[in-house]
Design an enzyme around this catalytic site. Structure first.
Site, mmCIF file in Angstrom:
data_model
loop_
_atom_site.group_PDB
_atom_site.id
_atom_site.type_symbol
_atom_site.label_atom_id
_atom_site.label_comp_id
_atom_site.label_asym_id
_atom_site.label_seq_id
_atom_site.Cartn_x
_atom_site.Cartn_y
_atom_site.Cartn_z
ATOM 1 C CB CYS A 77 2.572 0.668 6.471
ATOM 2 S SG CYS A 77 2.414 -0.695 5.330
ATOM 3 C CB CYS A 260 -4.058 -4.202 5.366
ATOM 4 S SG CYS A 260 -3.988 -2.660 6.277
HETATM 5 N N1 LIG Z 1 -3.624 2.403 3.363
HETATM 6 C C1 LIG Z 1 -3.343 2.519 4.795
HETATM 7 C C2 LIG Z 1 -1.913 2.434 5.102
HETATM 8 C C3 LIG Z 1 -1.329 1.111 4.729
HETATM 9 C C4 LIG Z 1 -1.319 0.155 5.859
HETATM 10 C C5 LIG Z 1 -1.165 -1.275 5.487
HETATM 11 N N2 LIG Z 1 -0.624 -1.584 4.218
HETATM 12 C C6 LIG Z 1 -0.500 -2.060 6.602
HETATM 13 O O1 LIG Z 1 0.174 -3.061 6.311
HETATM 14 O O2 LIG Z 1 -0.687 -1.712 7.771
HETATM 15 C C7 LIG Z 1 -3.865 3.844 5.308
HETATM 16 O O3 LIG Z 1 -4.042 4.802 4.556
HETATM 17 O O4 LIG Z 1 -4.100 3.908 6.507
#
Ligand SMILES: N[C@H](CCC[C@H](N)C(=O)O)C(=O)O
Length: 339
Positions: A77, A260
């Protein structure tokens, strides 16, 4: 007299609107179940967050134990890494000043994080600090082998799939208006009602994060060439061509989020690949991207990541890292009454 076990201390913080609950557990003693994570992240009956970050150490190294809002585990993340290191500093777990770095551990591998001054276009007057994260190399998992349809956006889009190392599918839309028109669920796509579900063909086995991007012709003001690049503070190339993207994201295990970090990295790499493929002169292809997501602004630097082999085919360097820079903002300390 028996004592109840001490409740873990928790905080809320966000990185460009990607919001997290942090749980201090330096010894890694807490048995954090998927159900607990989902209850904490529930916006109505819990605290509400896109994910939980358990703050712990593994073999003496700070480890970001990241979980999605539905309790599922993700490899990485990007926004979380910045929030995690900012939390370590605020809690006094590490002593780290602007200009210094810390290497932390994640399921996706170690990540070196530099504390840098916020750039002029950041809205981080309070802390004046940004974090620049070495996100490791991007891996191309598929090009033109997955079609995506999004409710509210006419047409079918061929995805560029990139692992950071969590899975991403990036599609390019034609305008900011089209991007605004997209209807995205606020829960994991598979759990969403069929009429608003995004459709992937073929369906990704382990789920995917979807990034929709639009390339803007102009750089945002005042982030023009006259502004010092956040990247140049760490040896980034002065004069590196910069581009500007708008992005919205549908996160695996979460739904639409305001930002994200890994998705921004995947988007920047996909945008660089698209610019390279369109035949732009090599030195005019942006490798540094200012990305506006609903929750704010980050910068992604992918100098040297997109290469051409001897036959002129575009490939991704297995060794050159992508850098993500952005803010981290504390919100509250949480005292749980229930849950
Ligand atoms: N939901 C994403 C992870 C969160 C990544 C995101 N919030 C970031 O800032 O990189 C997954 O299952 O791959």
């Amino acid at each position: 007299m028996e004592h109840e076990p001490a409740r873990p201390r928790m905080w809320k913080a966000h990185g460009t609107g990607n919001h997290f609950i942090l749980i201090d557990d330096p010894e890694g003693a807490l048995d954090l179940t998927a159900q607990m994570v989902a209850r904490l992240c529930d916006v109505r009956t819990g605290i509400g967050a896109d994910g939980v970050i358990r703050v712990m150490q593994r073999e003496g190294v700070w480890f970001m134990d990241y979980r999605n809002a539905d309790g599922s585990i993700a490899e990485m993340c990007g926004n979380g890494v910045r929030v995690f290191v900012d939390h370590l500093r605020r809690r006094g777990f590490v002593d780290l000043q602007v200009g210094e770095s810390l290497t932390i551990d994640t399921r996706g591998g170690t990540r070196k994080v530099d504390v840098i001054s916020a750039p002029a276009f950041g809205d981080d007057a309070e802390s004046g600090v940004w974090y620049r994260v070495n996100m490791g190399p991007a891996v191309l998992s598929g090009l033109g082998d997955m079609n995506v349809q999004v409710v509210g956006v006419p047409g079918t889009f061929s995805a560029t799939r990139i692992a950071m190392p969590n899975p991403h599918a990036v599609i390019v839309l034609d305008s900011a208006e089209t991007l605004r028109g997209a209807i995205l669920p606020t829960v994991d796509n598979d759990e969403a009602p069929a009429p608003i579900r995004a459709t992937y063909t073929p369906a990704p086995e382990a789920g995917v994060n979807l990034e929709m991007i639009v390339r803007e012709a102009n750089m945002p003001e005042p982030a023009d060439a006259s502004q010092p690049s956040v990247l140049s503070q760490d040896g980034g190339e002065a004069g590196t061509a910069r581009g500007h993207l708008l992005m919205r994201v549908l996160e695996r295990g979460v739904g639409e989020t305001a930002s994200c970090g890994t998705g921004c990295c995947a988007a920047a790499v996909a945008a660089t690949m698209a610019a390279s493929a369109s035949g732009d002169e090599a030195d005019a292809v942006p490798t540094s991207w200012v990305i506006d997501i609903p929750g704010g602004r980050v910068v992604v630097d992918c100098e040297g990541v997109v290469e051409r082999d001897a036959d002129g085919h575009i490939r991704l360097s297995p060794d050159t890292p992508v850098y993500l820079s952005g803010p981290a903002t504390p919100v509250a300390e949480i005292i749980l009454s229930a849950l």
